[in-house]
Design a protein around this motif. Structure first.
Motif, PDB file in Angstrom:
ATOM      1  N   SER A  10      -1.637  72.878-104.496  1.00 61.40           N
ATOM      2  CA  SER A  10      -0.289  72.605-104.021  1.00 61.40           C
ATOM      3  C   SER A  10       0.223  73.691-103.084  1.00 61.40           C
ATOM      4  CB  SER A  10       0.655  72.485-105.227  1.00 61.40           C
ATOM      5  OG  SER A  10       0.640  73.669-105.991  1.00 61.40           O
ATOM      6  N   ARG A  11      -0.632  74.581-102.662  1.00 66.07           N
ATOM      7  CA  ARG A  11      -0.233  75.651-101.750  1.00 66.07           C
ATOM      8  C   ARG A  11       0.321  75.065-100.463  1.00 66.07           C
ATOM      9  NH1 ARG A  11      -4.589  79.338 -98.456  1.00 66.07           N
ATOM     10  NH2 ARG A  11      -3.129  80.243 -96.953  1.00 66.07           N
ATOM     11  N   ARG A  12       1.420  75.628 -99.995  1.00 64.44           N
ATOM     12  CA  ARG A  12       1.969  75.208 -98.706  1.00 64.44           C
ATOM     13  C   ARG A  12       0.961  75.528 -97.614  1.00 64.44           C
ATOM     14  NH1 ARG A  12       7.534  77.991 -97.543  1.00 64.44           N
ATOM     15  NH2 ARG A  12       7.278  76.831 -95.597  1.00 64.44           N
ATOM     16  N   ASP A  14      -0.474  76.637 -94.053  1.00 61.79           N
ATOM     17  CA  ASP A  14       0.013  77.559 -93.039  1.00 61.79           C
ATOM     18  C   ASP A  14       0.416  76.814 -91.769  1.00 61.79           C
ATOM     19  OD1 ASP A  14      -0.633  80.062 -94.469  1.00 61.79           O
ATOM     20  OD2 ASP A  14      -2.686  79.350 -94.253  1.00 61.79           O
ATOM     21  N   GLN A  51       4.867  64.467 -92.725  1.00 59.17           N
ATOM     22  CA  GLN A  51       4.048  65.487 -93.363  1.00 59.17           C
ATOM     23  C   GLN A  51       4.753  66.843 -93.422  1.00 59.17           C
ATOM     24  OE1 GLN A  51       1.438  64.720 -95.048  1.00 59.17           O
ATOM     25  NE2 GLN A  51       1.671  62.594 -94.381  1.00 59.17           N
ATOM     26  N   HIS A  55       4.771  68.488 -96.983  1.00 56.82           N
ATOM     27  CA  HIS A  55       3.970  69.697 -97.202  1.00 56.82           C
ATOM     28  C   HIS A  55       4.727  70.999 -96.961  1.00 56.82           C
ATOM     29  CE1 HIS A  55       0.147  67.576 -97.761  1.00 56.82           C
ATOM     30  NE2 HIS A  55       0.502  66.781 -96.759  1.00 56.82           N
ATOM     31  N   ARG A  56       5.840  70.946 -96.221  1.00 55.42           N
ATOM     32  CA  ARG A  56       6.607  72.137 -95.869  1.00 55.42           C
ATOM     33  C   ARG A  56       5.710  73.247 -95.315  1.00 55.42           C
ATOM     34  NH1 ARG A  56      11.994  72.038 -97.554  1.00 55.42           N
ATOM     35  NH2 ARG A  56      12.536  69.849 -97.877  1.00 55.42           N
ATOM     36  N   PRO A  57       4.986  72.996 -94.235  1.00 50.82           N
ATOM     37  CA  PRO A  57       4.091  74.017 -93.671  1.00 50.82           C
ATOM     38  C   PRO A  57       4.892  75.203 -93.142  1.00 50.82           C
ATOM     39  CG  PRO A  57       4.413  72.241 -92.109  1.00 50.82           C
ATOM     40  CD  PRO A  57       5.069  71.799 -93.385  1.00 50.82           C
ATOM     41  N   HIS A  58       4.197  76.324 -92.978  1.00 49.98           N
ATOM     42  CA  HIS A  58       4.857  77.514 -92.444  1.00 49.98           C
ATOM     43  C   HIS A  58       5.076  77.415 -90.934  1.00 49.98           C
ATOM     44  CE1 HIS A  58       4.846  79.794 -96.142  1.00 49.98           C
ATOM     45  NE2 HIS A  58       3.578  79.514 -96.336  1.00 49.98           N
ATOM     46  N   HIS A  82      14.042  70.216 -91.575  1.00 49.43           N
ATOM     47  CA  HIS A  82      13.151  71.180 -92.213  1.00 49.43           C
ATOM     48  C   HIS A  82      12.868  72.303 -91.218  1.00 49.43           C
ATOM     49  CE1 HIS A  82      12.552  68.046 -95.185  1.00 49.43           C
ATOM     50  NE2 HIS A  82      12.047  67.250 -94.271  1.00 49.43           N
ATOM     51  N   ARG A 127       1.313  85.780 -91.827  1.00 44.21           N
ATOM     52  CA  ARG A 127       1.099  85.585 -93.252  1.00 44.21           C
ATOM     53  C   ARG A 127       0.702  86.887 -93.935  1.00 44.21           C
ATOM     54  NH1 ARG A 127      -2.827  82.451 -92.941  1.00 44.21           N
ATOM     55  NH2 ARG A 127      -4.456  83.833 -93.678  1.00 44.21           N
TER      56      ARG A 127
END
Length: 233
Positions: A10-12, A14, A51, A55-58, A82, A127
């Motif tokens: 479940s890691r966001r 990158d 997506q 997923h809320r990507p960085h 978002h 990151r």
């Protein structure tokens, strides 16, 4: 259209890469993954919005021209729904759309097909860097949100200028050799010398125009030094 998910658990991610060419997207995603950038791929603007919410990507990387919902509209909607840094990429057929995306708030415009060596340092550096903002004198830089403020005034820096400033802030007070900067940020020792000079000059000018007290000094025959000693408290 179902995006290809890279990474596990479940890691966001990158990066969310939205590109209309499946082969180009898959090749770029593989290179990002090799560099440790967890990537989700989709192929049109509508899926990019879905997506991004799921997923809320960085960060997002949008390839222009993007079908269904174009890059400018995706950028505009993400800013409302978002907020996330957006980089838009384009070849000759996508320049107008990429320019519109910049006007809508995209962070930067890079080349398509993708030069991952141009994009990966920004993503992996952000990151790996501390999640708290970097503060040097009256400059505050958020390596995760890709924002820069000087005395509370936001600076809009293209990706490469952001990278130059961040690197100098991470090494404040030290003379950073030109070869070190080009190797760290461009991945080469053979960069045209004028390219780095131009980028540093633009960063220096923008800091000065914002009323900043920090200076970027060129040390002849050596490199550059970010100096915060002249900041008044």
């Amino acid at each position: 259209m179902t995006p290809d998910a890279h990474g596990s658990g479940s890691r966001r991610p990158d990066l969310l890469l939205a590109d209309p060419d499946p082969a180009l997207a898959a090749a770029a995603a593989a290179r990002f993954e090799e560099a440790g950038v967890a990537t989700v791929v989709c192929h049109d603007g509508a899926e990019a919005l879905l997506q991004a919410g799921a997923h809320r990507p960085h960060a997002l990387l949008l390839g222009a021209p993007l079908p269904v919902v174009d890059c400018a509209r995706v950028t505009e909607l993400l800013a409302r729904l978002h907020p996330v840094p957006v980089v838009v990429a384009a070849g000759p057929d996508g320049t107008a759309e990429a320019t519109a995306a910049l006007a809508a708030g995209a962070l930067a415009y890079v080349a398509r097909p993708y030069r991952t060596e141009e994009i990966v340092p920004l993503l992996t550096g952000g990151r790996a860097a501390p999640r708290r903002p970097l503060v040097v004198g009256d400059i505050e830089l958020d390596p995760m949100g890709f924002h820069v403020h000087v005395r509370g005034r936001q600076l809009k820096l293209p990706v490469r200028e952001f990278m130059v400033l961040r690197y100098l802030m991470e090494h404040v007070g030290r003379v950073v050799p030109r070869t070190e900067l080009t190797r760290a940020l461009w991945g080469t020792d053979t960069l045209d010398s004028n390219t780095l000079t131009v980028h540093v000059r633009r960063v220096r000018n923008k800091i000065q125009e914002a009323g900043g007290s920090c200076t970027i000094d060129a040390i002849r025959g050596m490199g550059y030094r970010l100096d915060a000693a002249r900041v008044s408290r």
